[in-house]
Design a protein around this motif. Structure first.
Motif, PDB file in Angstrom:
ATOM      1  N   GLU A  13     -39.892  58.824 -24.390  1.00 26.76           N
ATOM      2  CA  GLU A  13     -39.566  59.439 -25.666  1.00 26.76           C
ATOM      3  C   GLU A  13     -40.852  59.630 -26.450  1.00 26.76           C
ATOM      4  OE1 GLU A  13     -35.818  58.683 -28.187  1.00 26.76           O
ATOM      5  OE2 GLU A  13     -37.319  57.272 -28.906  1.00 26.76           O
ATOM      6  N   LYS A  14     -41.036  60.814 -26.986  1.00 23.22           N
ATOM      7  CA  LYS A  14     -42.245  61.090 -27.762  1.00 23.22           C
ATOM      8  C   LYS A  14     -42.260  60.270 -29.039  1.00 23.22           C
ATOM      9  CE  LYS A  14     -42.833  65.797 -26.154  1.00 23.22           C
ATOM     10  NZ  LYS A  14     -42.898  67.201 -26.525  1.00 23.22           N
ATOM     11  N   SER A  15     -43.447  59.906 -29.443  1.00 21.42           N
ATOM     12  CA  SER A  15     -43.617  59.169 -30.685  1.00 21.42           C
ATOM     13  C   SER A  15     -43.255  60.068 -31.858  1.00 21.42           C
ATOM     14  CB  SER A  15     -45.073  58.705 -30.805  1.00 21.42           C
ATOM     15  OG  SER A  15     -45.287  58.111 -32.056  1.00 21.42           O
ATOM     16  N   LYS A  16     -42.706  59.490 -32.925  1.00 19.35           N
ATOM     17  CA  LYS A  16     -42.359  60.276 -34.105  1.00 19.35           C
ATOM     18  C   LYS A  16     -43.606  60.776 -34.813  1.00 19.35           C
ATOM     19  CE  LYS A  16     -37.929  58.147 -34.713  1.00 19.35           C
ATOM     20  NZ  LYS A  16     -37.024  57.385 -35.522  1.00 19.35           N
ATOM     21  N   ASN A  17     -44.699  60.055 -34.656  1.00 13.99           N
ATOM     22  CA  ASN A  17     -45.963  60.483 -35.219  1.00 13.99           C
ATOM     23  C   ASN A  17     -46.645  61.386 -34.181  1.00 13.99           C
ATOM     24  OD1 ASN A  17     -48.619  60.760 -36.070  1.00 13.99           O
ATOM     25  ND2 ASN A  17     -48.630  58.724 -37.024  1.00 13.99           N
ATOM     26  N   LEU A  18     -46.807  62.642 -34.491  1.00 16.96           N
ATOM     27  CA  LEU A  18     -47.331  63.612 -33.527  1.00 16.96           C
ATOM     28  C   LEU A  18     -48.786  63.362 -33.159  1.00 16.96           C
ATOM     29  CD1 LEU A  18     -45.762  66.890 -34.934  1.00 16.96           C
ATOM     30  CD2 LEU A  18     -44.973  65.500 -33.027  1.00 16.96           C
ATOM     31  N   TYR A  19     -49.544  62.677 -34.025  1.00 20.66           N
ATOM     32  CA  TYR A  19     -50.969  62.522 -33.790  1.00 20.66           C
ATOM     33  C   TYR A  19     -51.341  61.201 -33.132  1.00 20.66           C
ATOM     34  CZ  TYR A  19     -51.026  66.514 -36.867  1.00 20.66           C
ATOM     35  OH  TYR A  19     -50.797  67.735 -37.411  1.00 20.66           O
ATOM     36  N   TYR A  20     -50.529  60.192 -33.313  1.00 20.65           N
ATOM     37  CA  TYR A  20     -50.865  58.875 -32.782  1.00 20.65           C
ATOM     38  C   TYR A  20     -49.709  58.372 -31.924  1.00 20.65           C
ATOM     39  CZ  TYR A  20     -54.172  59.115 -36.602  1.00 20.65           C
ATOM     40  OH  TYR A  20     -55.149  59.521 -37.462  1.00 20.65           O
ATOM     41  N   GLY A  21     -50.045  57.530 -31.022  1.00 20.90           N
ATOM     42  CA  GLY A  21     -49.007  56.870 -30.236  1.00 20.90           C
ATOM     43  C   GLY A  21     -48.694  57.593 -28.940  1.00 20.90           C
ATOM     44  N   GLU A  22     -48.519  56.811 -27.947  1.00 21.77           N
ATOM     45  CA  GLU A  22     -48.147  57.310 -26.626  1.00 21.77           C
ATOM     46  C   GLU A  22     -46.628  57.362 -26.519  1.00 21.77           C
ATOM     47  OE1 GLU A  22     -50.147  58.210 -23.967  1.00 21.77           O
ATOM     48  OE2 GLU A  22     -51.731  58.188 -25.477  1.00 21.77           O
ATOM     49  N   PRO A  23     -46.125  58.219 -25.640  1.00 17.65           N
ATOM     50  CA  PRO A  23     -44.673  58.192 -25.402  1.00 17.65           C
ATOM     51  C   PRO A  23     -44.257  56.815 -24.905  1.00 17.65           C
ATOM     52  CG  PRO A  23     -45.688  60.087 -24.327  1.00 17.65           C
ATOM     53  CD  PRO A  23     -46.802  59.225 -24.838  1.00 17.65           C
ATOM     54  N   LYS A  24     -43.122  56.352 -25.342  1.00 19.08           N
ATOM     55  CA  LYS A  24     -42.666  55.033 -24.918  1.00 19.08           C
ATOM     56  C   LYS A  24     -41.453  55.169 -24.009  1.00 19.08           C
ATOM     57  CE  LYS A  24     -39.758  54.278 -28.929  1.00 19.08           C
ATOM     58  NZ  LYS A  24     -39.344  53.382 -29.969  1.00 19.08           N
ATOM     59  N   ASN A  25     -41.315  54.195 -23.107  1.00 16.36           N
ATOM     60  CA  ASN A  25     -40.163  54.176 -22.220  1.00 16.36           C
ATOM     61  C   ASN A  25     -38.932  53.745 -22.996  1.00 16.36           C
ATOM     62  OD1 ASN A  25     -41.479  55.023 -19.914  1.00 16.36           O
ATOM     63  ND2 ASN A  25     -41.908  52.950 -19.208  1.00 16.36           N
ATOM     64  N   VAL A  26     -37.853  54.479 -22.833  1.00 16.81           N
ATOM     65  CA  VAL A  26     -36.588  54.169 -23.474  1.00 16.81           C
ATOM     66  C   VAL A  26     -35.549  54.030 -22.369  1.00 16.81           C
ATOM     67  CG1 VAL A  26     -34.822  55.017 -25.055  1.00 16.81           C
ATOM     68  CG2 VAL A  26     -37.227  55.458 -25.539  1.00 16.81           C
ATOM     69  N   THR A  27     -34.694  53.049 -22.489  1.00 17.47           N
ATOM     70  CA  THR A  27     -33.616  52.885 -21.515  1.00 17.47           C
ATOM     71  C   THR A  27     -32.278  52.959 -22.226  1.00 17.47           C
ATOM     72  OG1 THR A  27     -33.637  50.486 -21.707  1.00 17.47           O
ATOM     73  CG2 THR A  27     -35.015  51.426 -19.987  1.00 17.47           C
ATOM     74  N   LYS A  28     -31.316  53.524 -21.524  1.00 16.13           N
ATOM     75  CA  LYS A  28     -29.950  53.602 -22.048  1.00 16.13           C
ATOM     76  C   LYS A  28     -28.992  53.248 -20.923  1.00 16.13           C
ATOM     77  CE  LYS A  28     -30.529  56.890 -25.704  1.00 16.13           C
ATOM     78  NZ  LYS A  28     -29.749  57.521 -26.694  1.00 16.13           N
ATOM     79  N   ASP A  29     -27.947  52.507 -21.271  1.00 19.69           N
ATOM     80  CA  ASP A  29     -26.893  52.247 -20.303  1.00 19.69           C
ATOM     81  C   ASP A  29     -26.090  53.530 -20.120  1.00 19.69           C
ATOM     82  OD1 ASP A  29     -27.550  49.581 -19.925  1.00 19.69           O
ATOM     83  OD2 ASP A  29     -26.273  48.910 -21.578  1.00 19.69           O
ATOM     84  N   VAL A  30     -25.798  53.848 -18.886  1.00 22.03           N
ATOM     85  CA  VAL A  30     -25.053  55.077 -18.589  1.00 22.03           C
ATOM     86  C   VAL A  30     -23.972  54.783 -17.553  1.00 22.03           C
ATOM     87  CG1 VAL A  30     -26.961  56.649 -19.120  1.00 22.03           C
ATOM     88  CG2 VAL A  30     -26.716  55.758 -16.805  1.00 22.03           C
ATOM     89  N   ALA A  31     -22.982  55.652 -17.530  1.00 21.79           N
ATOM     90  CA  ALA A  31     -21.975  55.645 -16.472  1.00 21.79           C
ATOM     91  C   ALA A  31     -22.309  56.807 -15.547  1.00 21.79           C
ATOM     92  CB  ALA A  31     -20.578  55.815 -17.053  1.00 21.79           C
ATOM     93  N   ILE A  32     -22.307  56.537 -14.258  1.00 24.40           N
ATOM     94  CA  ILE A  32     -22.630  57.566 -13.271  1.00 24.40           C
ATOM     95  C   ILE A  32     -21.384  57.803 -12.438  1.00 24.40           C
ATOM     96  CG2 ILE A  32     -24.112  58.181 -11.329  1.00 24.40           C
ATOM     97  CD1 ILE A  32     -26.084  56.013 -12.504  1.00 24.40           C
ATOM     98  N   LYS A  33     -20.882  59.011 -12.475  1.00 25.26           N
ATOM     99  CA  LYS A  33     -19.675  59.356 -11.737  1.00 25.26           C
ATOM    100  C   LYS A  33     -20.072  60.198 -10.537  1.00 25.26           C
ATOM    101  CE  LYS A  33     -14.957  60.736 -12.651  1.00 25.26           C
ATOM    102  NZ  LYS A  33     -14.036  61.205 -13.690  1.00 25.26           N
ATOM    103  N   VAL A  34     -19.689  59.764  -9.358  1.00 27.46           N
ATOM    104  CA  VAL A  34     -20.063  60.462  -8.134  1.00 27.46           C
ATOM    105  C   VAL A  34     -18.824  60.737  -7.288  1.00 27.46           C
ATOM    106  CG1 VAL A  34     -22.411  59.550  -8.028  1.00 27.46           C
ATOM    107  CG2 VAL A  34     -20.570  58.307  -6.922  1.00 27.46           C
ATOM    108  N   LEU A  35     -18.890  61.834  -6.571  1.00 27.99           N
ATOM    109  CA  LEU A  35     -17.829  62.190  -5.639  1.00 27.99           C
ATOM    110  C   LEU A  35     -18.185  61.689  -4.249  1.00 27.99           C
ATOM    111  CD1 LEU A  35     -17.129  65.893  -6.665  1.00 27.99           C
ATOM    112  CD2 LEU A  35     -15.686  63.927  -7.096  1.00 27.99           C
TER     113      LEU A  35
END
Length: 128
Positions: A13-35
């Motif tokens: 995820e991009k940093s909210k500050n456009l000039y400083y900061g590296e993108p940070k890893n974000v994790t989200k719980d998800v449901a994966i539906k497969v056939l």
């Protein structure tokens, strides 16, 4: 036809500050539906067999059998089953649900008139 698994989606995820900061890893719980890998082929085979048997039974010279309307029932069932194995339709319906009700949802997807632990699934763009 489908199985649902719990997973974790990790993205940058991009940093909210456009000039400083590296993108940070974000994790989200998800449901994966497969056939199941060959479910479409199996369903189409079964639907073809059912449609042909319904037509064969309907061709018998008995009025009571014709009154059952087996070919029409087989046709209706066929259309429903084809929709069940097309997960894109489920994704489109979830998108429509969010479009209709997102203004009532809190930021985490919970709806205030329901149990706050209950959230509704939301498809991620590019994954449906």
């Amino acid at each position: 036809a489908a199985q649902v698994y719990r997973g974790t989606l990790t993205f940058k995820e991009k940093s909210k500050n456009l000039y400083y900061g590296e993108p940070k890893n974000v994790t989200k719980d998800v449901a994966i539906k497969v056939l199941h890998p060959s479910i479409r082929l199996l369903v189409e085979r079964d639907l073809l067999l059912m449609t042909r048997v319904a037509g064969l039974i309907d061709s018998l010279p008995f009025e009571i059998i014709k009154m059952l309307g087996l070919p029409r029932a087989a046709s209706n069932f066929t259309s429903v089953m084809r929709e069940q194995v097309d997960l894109r339709l489920e994704g489109e319906n979830l998108d429509r649900f969010y479009d209709n009700f997102i203004s009532a949802a809190t930021s985490n997807g919970a709806f205030p008139w329901r149990d706050p632990k209950t959230t509704f699934p939301r498809p991620y763009d590019g994954w449906v």
